[in-house]
Structure formats: structure tokens, C-alpha cells
Motif scaffolding. Structure first.
Motif, PDB file in Angstrom:
ATOM      1  N   ILE A 148      -4.709   0.220   6.512  1.00  0.00           N
ATOM      2  CA  ILE A 148      -3.329   0.703   6.607  1.00  0.00           C
ATOM      3  C   ILE A 148      -2.846   0.661   8.044  1.00  0.00           C
ATOM      4  CG2 ILE A 148      -1.845   2.727   6.313  1.00  0.00           C
ATOM      5  CD1 ILE A 148      -3.549   3.496   3.906  1.00  0.00           C
ATOM      6  N   ASP A 149      -3.678   1.132   8.972  1.00  0.00           N
ATOM      7  CA  ASP A 149      -3.279   1.193  10.376  1.00  0.00           C
ATOM      8  C   ASP A 149      -3.050  -0.191  10.967  1.00  0.00           C
ATOM      9  OD1 ASP A 149      -3.482   3.906  10.212  1.00  0.00           O
ATOM     10  OD2 ASP A 149      -5.465   4.027  11.148  1.00  0.00           O
ATOM     11  N   GLY A 150      -3.626  -1.204  10.351  1.00  0.00           N
ATOM     12  CA  GLY A 150      -3.468  -2.560  10.877  1.00  0.00           C
ATOM     13  C   GLY A 150      -2.157  -3.217  10.483  1.00  0.00           C
ATOM     14  N   HIS A 151      -1.306  -2.520   9.729  1.00  0.00           N
ATOM     15  CA  HIS A 151      -0.040  -3.106   9.287  1.00  0.00           C
ATOM     16  C   HIS A 151       1.141  -2.235   9.718  1.00  0.00           C
ATOM     17  CE1 HIS A 151      -2.059  -6.106   6.814  1.00  0.00           C
ATOM     18  NE2 HIS A 151      -2.760  -5.148   6.231  1.00  0.00           N
ATOM     19  N   GLN A 179       0.420   1.392  -5.223  1.00  0.00           N
ATOM     20  CA  GLN A 179      -0.128   0.062  -4.984  1.00  0.00           C
ATOM     21  C   GLN A 179      -1.152   0.096  -3.850  1.00  0.00           C
ATOM     22  OE1 GLN A 179       1.139  -2.803  -6.585  1.00  0.00           O
ATOM     23  NE2 GLN A 179       3.315  -2.481  -6.966  1.00  0.00           N
ATOM     24  N   TRP A 180      -2.116  -0.806  -3.968  1.00  0.00           N
ATOM     25  CA  TRP A 180      -3.026  -1.056  -2.843  1.00  0.00           C
ATOM     26  C   TRP A 180      -3.636  -2.443  -3.082  1.00  0.00           C
ATOM     27  CZ3 TRP A 180      -5.356   3.339   0.311  1.00  0.00           C
ATOM     28  CH2 TRP A 180      -6.015   2.840   1.440  1.00  0.00           C
ATOM     29  N   ILE A 229       0.860  -1.182   0.000  1.00  0.00           N
ATOM     30  CA  ILE A 229       0.000   0.000   0.000  1.00  0.00           C
ATOM     31  C   ILE A 229       0.897   1.233   0.000  1.00  0.00           C
ATOM     32  CG2 ILE A 229      -1.842   1.269   1.165  1.00  0.00           C
ATOM     33  CD1 ILE A 229      -2.693  -1.313   2.522  1.00  0.00           C
ATOM     34  N   GLY A 230       0.786   2.030  -1.035  1.00  0.00           N
ATOM     35  CA  GLY A 230       1.619   3.223  -1.156  1.00  0.00           C
ATOM     36  C   GLY A 230       2.503   3.138  -2.390  1.00  0.00           C
ATOM     37  N   HIS A 264      -1.531   0.455  -9.717  1.00  0.00           N
ATOM     38  CA  HIS A 264      -2.515   1.449 -10.172  1.00  0.00           C
ATOM     39  C   HIS A 264      -1.804   2.615 -10.858  1.00  0.00           C
ATOM     40  CE1 HIS A 264      -6.123  -0.142  -8.112  1.00  0.00           C
ATOM     41  NE2 HIS A 264      -5.298  -0.488  -7.135  1.00  0.00           N
ATOM     42  N   CYS A 265      -1.623   2.527 -12.168  1.00  0.00           N
ATOM     43  CA  CYS A 265      -1.064   3.673 -12.897  1.00  0.00           C
ATOM     44  C   CYS A 265      -2.181   4.591 -13.382  1.00  0.00           C
ATOM     45  CB  CYS A 265      -0.202   3.208 -14.059  1.00  0.00           C
ATOM     46  SG  CYS A 265      -1.089   2.267 -15.321  1.00  0.00           S
TER      47      CYS A 265
END
Length: 309
Positions: free
Chosen positions: A267-270, A210-211, A183-184, A248-249
Motif C-alpha cells: 500500500i505504501d508503495g502506491h 478490493q486488493w 486496494i480498499g 472480496h465480498c
């Protein structure tokens, strides 16, 4: 004879000249006609030249507009799976290039076209669901079959994230949980130097947004284009014109900020090197988007070469 000593008026050279006079008159008349005809021909050629230029302009205009008789430009079929994940920059690129398209919002009940050959290409986009959530999303299996038919009919397909996973599944590959999510912004490594120029535009740094938490296996016969340090299969090419991507482009900054609002808990869970924080992502978007879109330009330009030649 009385006239025995008088020179005949049409003897010798004079006679020859006399006999040539009709021919000279004929040549003169012919030249006069040719001169007049040449003037007419000159003006006709000028007129035809203008007609040719006008026809050429009309043909070029109609080709660009996708309306050229007999070779009408077929549209791109765009498959959208959720309201918060659409074609975004991909649609911008098509519109800027004068390429027609039609969006099928399968999440809203749109049925995919019965004949994929009515379209020049197919673009499938992302979504938060898994390709295996067939019980919750009735459009998943029909789309997999649609993508399979597109490949069989030699209609180029491009898949973004979930769309890339659906394409891989349609080609017989597996889609499963990734070892760790991404993610990011993530750096990519091209599989070969030639790939960088052909598909990514000779960019020194390949950095994509990415996500995802799932990943696709490489379909049999496909060529790996890029990998990351966290997920090996980032992009593949099948049959020279079907492109599956894990990243994701196509996304733009406002959409990502909406994702952050609804998906911040994921996100906060990782606490992983492959997952940026909400604040880090938000702060990086304005600087990261121009590079991402320039990279998307190279990818879309190359994919469309396989669509329209």
C-alpha cells in the motif's frame, strides 16, 4: 266359504308394507353399520391426518438437513489458497442456511476431489499469488483443470479475486497485470439496471473491498456484470450460473486488519486514487462491513439459486 267375508290379513297396502319390512330392517341394519363404520372412518382419518403431518414434518426436516433419501444435499467444495484468505463470510452464509460444505486447503497439500460431480457447487477464494506462479504453487494447474471440469459438468462455480481469475483462465480468458492496482473500498457500476436487482440486491451504492494488481479478461460467451472506474472487468457471469468476481465480498474486518499488518508495504508503495492508505482502510472497516455483507448476501443467495434451484 267360511272366511269369504273376512279381509285377508296381508292384502292390499298391508301386504306391501309387510313385504317392505325386511328391506326396512336391512336399511336400518346397513345404516347402523355405516354409522359405526363412519365413526371408525372418522377416527381413522384423524389418525391418518396426524401421520401425514408427522411425515411432512420429517420430510421438511430431512430436506433442510440435507438428508432426504434419494436427493441428499450435496456439499459445496471450498478451495482455500492461503491461510490468511479463507471463506470467511461465505462460510457464515452457508452455515446460516444449513448448507453443507468441505474446505480443501490446497496450500496445505489437500488434493481436490477426483469427481467434481460429488459436489453441488465450487467456491474458489483469493490469495497474494498470481495465477501464473505455477512453479511456486503446484496446486494452480490442477485447480484450473478442476474448475474447467466443473463448468463442463454444469456444477456452478463462484470465484473471489484470485478465484475469479482462475475461473477466467479455466474458461480460456487471459489474466494479466491491471493498469493500476485497487486496494480498499471501490465503487462499482452495474453493466445493466437489471443486473443490480438480480445479483446485487437493488442496492443504491455498490461498494466493495478490493486488493488486487492483476485482472481477468472477459471469457468468450461471458456476460459482464459490473465495472469500476479503475478496472473494467469486475464481475462476469458464464452460462447463467458461473460467477467470477475481482473483489472480496467474503472478507471480514479482522482478516483485512491482518492483511494490513503483512501487506502495508504494498500500500505504501502506491500513491494512486485506487489505493487507500492503511489508516483509511482501518478506520473504514467497522462502518463498511455491514454494507459489504448485505451485498454478499444478495450475491450468494442468487448464486445458490443456480446451485440448488
Amino acid at each position: 266359504m267360511i272366511f269369504s267375508n273376512v279381509e285377508e290379513p296381508f292384502s292390499g297396502a298391508r301386504r306391501r308394507v309387510f313385504y317392505c319390512l325386511p328391506f326396512v330392517h336391512f336399511l336400518h341394519s346397513l345404516l347402523a353399520v355405516l354409522f359405526v363404520f363412519d365413526q371408525i372412518k372418522f377416527h381413522i382419518l384423524i389418525f391418518l391426518g396426524y401421520i401425514f403431518r408427522l411425515c411432512n414434518f420429517v420430510i421438511i426436516f430431512r430436506v433442510q438437513a440435507g438428508l432426504c433419501r434419494g436427493i441428499a444435499m450435496k456439499p459445496i467444495a471450498i478451495i482455500q489458497h492461503v491461510a490468511l484468505d479463507g471463506p470467511e463470510y461465505f462460510l457464515d452464509y452457508l452455515n446460516r442456511s444449513g448448507i453443507p460444505s468441505r474446505i480443501f486447503r490446497v496450500y496445505a497439500g489437500d488434493a481436490l476431489p477426483p469427481d467434481v460431480r460429488d459436489y453441488a457447487g465450487v467456491a474458489s477464494f483469493g490469495g497474494p499469488m498470481s495465477v501464473h506462479d505455477v512453479a511456486e504453487h503446484s496446486w494452480i494447474l490442477p485447480e484450473i483443470e478442476f474448475l474447467h471440469r466443473a463448468v463442463a459438468a454444469d456444477v456452478p462455480v463462484i470465484g473471489h479475486c484470485l478465484g475469479g481469475q482462475l475461473l477466467a483462465l479455466a474458461l480460456g480468458a487471459e489474466v494479466s497485470k491491471a493498469e493500476i492496482p485497487e486496494i480498499g473500498w471501490i465503487d462499482l457500476q452495474p453493466a445493466a439496471a437489471a443486473v443490480t436487482g438480480e445479483w446485487f440486491g437493488d442496492r443504491q451504492a455498490l461498494r466493495v473491498f478490493q486488493w488486487h494488481s492483476d485482472t481477468f479478461a472477459l471469457p468468450a460467451g461471458a456476460r459482464l456484470l459490473a465495472s469500476s472506474a479503475f478496472c473494467r472487468n469486475q464481475a462476469f457471469l458464464y452460462g447463467g450460473k458461473h460467477l467470477g468476481m475481482q473483489f472480496h465480498c467474503e472478507v471480514k474486518a479482522p482478516m483485512i486488519r491482518k492483511w494490513l499488518q503483512v501487506g502495508y508495504q504494498e500500500i505504501d508503495g502506491h500513491d494512486l486514487p485506487s489505493v487507500m492508505s492503511v489508516d483509511e482502510i482501518d478506520a473504514s472497516l467497522d462502518a463498511g462491513m455491514p454494507q459489504s455483507h448485505a451485498q454478499a448476501d444478495a450475491i450468494y443467495r442468487r448464486w445458490l439459486q443456480g446451485v440448488y434451484g
